[in-house]
Scaffold this motif. Structure first.
Motif, short mmCIF file in Angstrom:
data_model
loop_
_atom_site.label_atom_id
_atom_site.label_comp_id
_atom_site.label_asym_id
_atom_site.label_seq_id
_atom_site.Cartn_x
_atom_site.Cartn_y
_atom_site.Cartn_z
N GLY A 100 -7.74 12.84 -11.31
CA GLY A 100 -8.82 12.98 -12.29
C GLY A 100 -9.13 14.44 -12.53
N ALA A 101 -8.72 15.29 -11.59
CA ALA A 101 -8.72 16.75 -11.76
C ALA A 101 -10.10 17.38 -11.67
CB ALA A 101 -8.02 17.15 -13.06
N MET A 102 -11.00 16.78 -10.89
CA MET A 102 -12.28 17.45 -10.67
C MET A 102 -12.05 18.67 -9.80
SD MET A 102 -15.18 14.67 -10.18
CE MET A 102 -15.19 13.17 -11.10
N ALA A 103 -12.71 19.75 -10.15
CA ALA A 103 -12.36 21.06 -9.60
C ALA A 103 -13.53 21.71 -8.87
CB ALA A 103 -11.87 21.97 -10.73
N TRP A 104 -13.96 21.08 -7.80
CA TRP A 104 -15.15 21.57 -7.11
C TRP A 104 -14.85 22.73 -6.16
CZ3 TRP A 104 -18.99 19.14 -9.36
CH2 TRP A 104 -18.83 17.81 -9.76
N ARG A 105 -15.77 23.67 -6.12
CA ARG A 105 -15.85 24.57 -4.97
C ARG A 105 -16.80 23.91 -3.98
NH1 ARG A 105 -16.45 30.84 -6.84
NH2 ARG A 105 -14.67 30.94 -8.26
N PHE A 106 -16.44 23.91 -2.71
CA PHE A 106 -17.38 23.42 -1.71
C PHE A 106 -18.65 24.28 -1.74
CE2 PHE A 106 -14.31 21.21 1.53
CZ PHE A 106 -13.97 20.29 0.55
N PRO A 156 -28.61 24.54 -9.69
CA PRO A 156 -29.10 25.56 -8.75
C PRO A 156 -28.44 25.46 -7.37
CG PRO A 156 -30.69 23.79 -8.93
CD PRO A 156 -29.59 23.47 -9.90
N PHE A 157 -27.66 24.40 -7.14
CA PHE A 157 -27.10 24.19 -5.80
C PHE A 157 -25.71 24.81 -5.64
CE2 PHE A 157 -29.71 20.55 -7.10
CZ PHE A 157 -30.72 20.64 -6.16
N ALA A 158 -25.07 25.15 -6.74
CA ALA A 158 -23.70 25.65 -6.67
C ALA A 158 -23.64 26.96 -5.90
CB ALA A 158 -23.15 25.85 -8.08
N GLY A 341 -18.41 13.35 -16.96
CA GLY A 341 -18.86 14.59 -17.59
C GLY A 341 -20.06 15.17 -16.89
N THR A 342 -21.05 14.31 -16.64
CA THR A 342 -22.29 14.78 -16.04
C THR A 342 -22.26 14.60 -14.53
OG1 THR A 342 -23.56 14.24 -18.01
CG2 THR A 342 -24.78 14.38 -15.95
N ALA A 343 -22.70 15.64 -13.83
CA ALA A 343 -22.73 15.56 -12.36
C ALA A 343 -24.06 16.08 -11.84
CB ALA A 343 -21.57 16.37 -11.77
N PHE A 344 -24.38 15.65 -10.61
CA PHE A 344 -25.60 16.11 -9.94
C PHE A 344 -25.25 16.52 -8.52
CE2 PHE A 344 -26.73 12.67 -12.83
CZ PHE A 344 -27.77 13.22 -13.59
N MET A 345 -25.78 17.65 -8.07
CA MET A 345 -25.63 18.03 -6.66
C MET A 345 -26.98 17.96 -5.93
SD MET A 345 -22.87 21.10 -6.54
CE MET A 345 -21.12 20.74 -6.60
#
Lengths: 549, 167
Positions: A100-106, A156-158, A341-345
């Motif tokens: 799905g290619a989600m590209a998160w930085r921890f 704000p969490f990234a 598309g939309t995400a929450f941390m």
């Protein structure tokens, strides 16, 4: 009799980590051979076939493994002891072809869980030997060289970025827009999920055309970015990298003095080969890299290379996905995909009563065959009522889901079952262990939050999926997003690799896959695996003289 | 796997026709090719008739309505039995389940679906799974004839490149 040859570096596995490592080595002038058990994945046979996609391989696993020859291990599950299913694709690019290619930085906290939460009983929660700041430049290298679209605006969490995303984020589809608006009203912090997909033409390839079938499939126009269409072609173009497909590595060759000399592999005609090398980079995926270490027994390492403290194969974790789905009173489905598309941390850390958590996001499109096969509460499984339900509700479904970060445990591990062997005589892998009690709380909490969002969106018939209230045995260990089996650490007795992802006791053996993660993040791990592979390979190049390169 | 001898042209295929070139052209014929009726590969005529009857009970046809003037195909018309026959064939993905089918079909020849579910729950679960795959899955495998289920839901069939661009 096996055929012998010599090269400078061998990279085992042309997936996410192996592709990045091979590129860095080859472009630094190091003669590299990249060994892959699968083959090039072509669009033609996989195409739009939902019964053969990597996400729903009902009939065959489209991108591989194909049949017994490339199957790493048998697939079954008997509770406490489950034989690990391959799940990950076996082809050039591996899972990066079809993901799905989600590209998160921890998140920064993910790198020091122990300092943040304190000692967690019955767990192997540790701080990483590196910080987010150490990895940040390599996250950016991965984002640029593979190609990532995203934005942290509103989140704000990234973790802080030194550079903006290489590509702008994708526009939201109606479902994600609704969840975004409602989430904001609830006081949450919606943002654009980052993707290894082209939102604009990038790197010589076109922008995404929004196929609805994306996750599980190869992109027909090559707008999804994996190692197969980025770093691996660059490595091959350097003239210093040779890719050998349909080649299965069966052993790391360690001599009686404990020196790693190279690898043994079997080609497509089942002919054995010995390949001597000064450097070996192990990137077969968490489980299979650990398997290779364990089967490579020698005089000084009777339990396998780097396994004199029984640390190889332990601390595995993957991701148990939780979700909530419901139905609106109107259609919201659009043909334009892929969905998320939309995400929450907001629920990734510092939740009440448990450690960690995970990201929540709108989900990829269901294909009809998955929707029809799912258990829908209150709906009979067959007959006219079921058919009517599929017809009237398919386009009304709204879903929020996410992976929670599993608590690593020393006891959760893969072991070898020598009684059962695969095509090459390698023992089957078996996952052993149980979920930490913390994680059952986390699962329910996240699913409740997803359900609350759906409720606020006006959805009814909300159905939660979180696997029950109790800790699960052998659940979701080493399946998708497998990690941890070659843990990075500071204590050679409790870890497998050092902070440079070098296997303890071996100056010339490195691991470049998600197996090194001490914990796996509350999000898809692939970008972190790529970043670590870049960091490791850059380190190898910088210290090449020490290993005689 | 599926050998194509005749193409079934799909709604919307004409629009995509101009794009059939280069990287996607080679594979497209296969995707479009729900093949014509063939003799059963492994099922006997009697076995196929039983599967067909049960499948139609699991996913029945709908009569004509204002929204669907021609009705909506059920499992029979969508050729679900052909899907199952193909998957049970030698070297096909479910080849190892042919004996299971064979054993149970002999016992359920006169039973309705509900009774099969009651008496043989395990076989019924397998059958239901396969019937749904055959009705809702990709036509390349012999079922979902003419994209019957996709047309019912109202979504595009194969998302030919360019077809699914947002408006």
């Amino acid at each position: 009799m096996s055929h012998k040859e010599t090269t400078e570096a061998v990279v085992i596995g042309a997936g996410a980590g192996g592709g990045c490592a091979a590129k860095v080595l080859a472009c630094a002038g190091i003669k590299t051979i990249l060994l892959e058990r699968g083959e090039w994945c072509r669009t033609d046979p996989l195409g739009e076939d939902d019964l053969a996609s990597q996400r729903s391989p009902r009939l065959v696993q489209g991108p591989g493994p194909h049949g017994a020859r490339t199957r790493a291990c048998h697939c079954e599950n008997n509770g406490n002891w489950g034989v690990v299913s391959p799940w990950n694709a076996a082809c050039v690019g591996s899972g990066t072809v079809t993901y799905g290619a989600m590209a998160w930085r921890f998140l920064e906290t993910d790198f020091h869980l122990k300092s943040h939460y304190g000692e967690i009983p019955d767990s192997s929660v540790e701080d990483w030997p590196i910080t987010y700041d150490d990895l940040e430049p390599y996250y950016y290298q991965a984002e640029c060289e593979i190609g990532v679209a995203g934005s942290n605006e509103g989140n704000p969490f990234a973790a802080p970025r030194r550079q903006p995303f290489p590509m702008p984020p994708f526009a939201l589809d109606p479902e994600s827009q609704l969840v975004w608006n409602v989430g904001k009203q609830m006081g949450l912090h919606p943002f654009h999920a980052p993707f290894l997909r082209n939102s604009i033409p990038y790197n010589g390839r076109p922008a995404c055309i929004h196929q609805h079938s994306c996750v599980g499939f190869q992109c027909p126009i090559d707008a999804k970015n994996g190692t197969q269409n980025t770093v691996i072609p660059v490595a091959l173009a350097s003239g210093n990298c040779e890719l050998r497909i349909r080649c299965m590595v069966t052993e790391l060759l360690v001599d009686d003095n404990g020196k790693l000399r190279g690898v043994k592999y079997v080609d497509e005609n089942d002919q054995p080969h010995e390949l001597e090398a000064k450097i070996v980079v192990l990137a077969a995926g968490s489980n299979n890299s650990a398997q290779l270490l364990m089967v490579s027994r020698s005089r000084l390492f009777p339990n396998g290379a780097g396994n004199n403290h029984d640390a190889v194969g332990r601390n595995i974790s993957s991701h148990a996905y939780v979700d909530a789905r419901g139905f609106l009173d109107h259609d919201i489905f659009t043909e334009a995909g892929p969905g998320t598309g939309t995400a929450f941390m907001d629920f990734s850390h510092d939740n009440p009563g448990f450690i960690c958590g995970g990201v929540l996001h709108t989900d990829f499109r269901f294909v009809p065959s998955i929707f029809a096969a799912a258990n829908h509460l209150g709906v009979p499984a067959w007959g006219k009522t079921h058919k009517d339900f599929v017809r009237t509700h398919f386009k009304r479904m709204i879903r929020v889901c996410g992976p929670h970060q599993q608590t690593p445990r020393w006891e959760n591990r893969i072991v070898l079952d020598w009684k059962r062997k695969d095509h090459w005589g390698l023992p089957f892998l078996v996952a052993e262990g149980a979920e930490h009690p913390n994680d059952a709380k986390a699962r329910k909490f996240m699913s409740d939050k997803a359900a609350a969002i759906l409720k606020a969106c006006g959805a009814t018939s909300i159905q939660q999926g979180y696997g029950g209230d109790k800790p699960r045995k052998g659940w979701s260990l080493g399946g998708q997003h497998q990690s941890g089996a070659c843990r990075m650490g500071t204590d050679p007795k409790r870890s497998v690799v050092d902070k440079w992802c070098r296997v303890w006791d071996f100056p010339n053996l490195f691991v470049a896959d998600c197996g090194v993660h001490p914990n796996n993040g509350g999000m898809n791990p692939v970008l972190t695996g790529m970043a670590l592979a870049f960091r490791t390979a850059n380190h190898i190049v910088a210290s090449r003289k020490e290993v005689g390169l | 796997m599926a050998k194509t001898t005749r193409r079934v042209f799909l709604g919307g295929g004409v629009a995509a026709g101009g794009l059939l070139s280069g990287w996607f052209g080679a594979g497209l014929i296969e995707y479009m090719g729900a093949a014509p009726d063939t003799p059963w590969k492994v099922l006997t005529a009697e076995e196929a008739a039983i599967v067909d009857r049960l499948a139609e009970e699991l996913i029945p046809a709908d009569p004509p309505s204002s929204e669907f003037p021609e009705g909506i195909p059920g499992a029979h018309e969508a050729k679900v039995v052909r899907y199952i026959d193909w998957q049970l064939a030698k070297d096909a993905p479910y080849a190892d389940q042919l004996p299971v089918y064979r054993e149970h079909l002999a016992k359920v020849a006169k039973l309705g679906a509900a009774e099969v579910e009651r008496q043989f729950p395990k076989f019924f679960a397998t059958l239901l799974t396969h019937v749904k795959q055959g009705f809702y899955g990709h036509p390349i495998h012999g079922g979902n004839f003419d994209w019957a289920s996709y047309r019912m839901i109202g979504i595009a069939g194969p998302s030919f490149v360019g077809r699914n661009r947002p408006a």
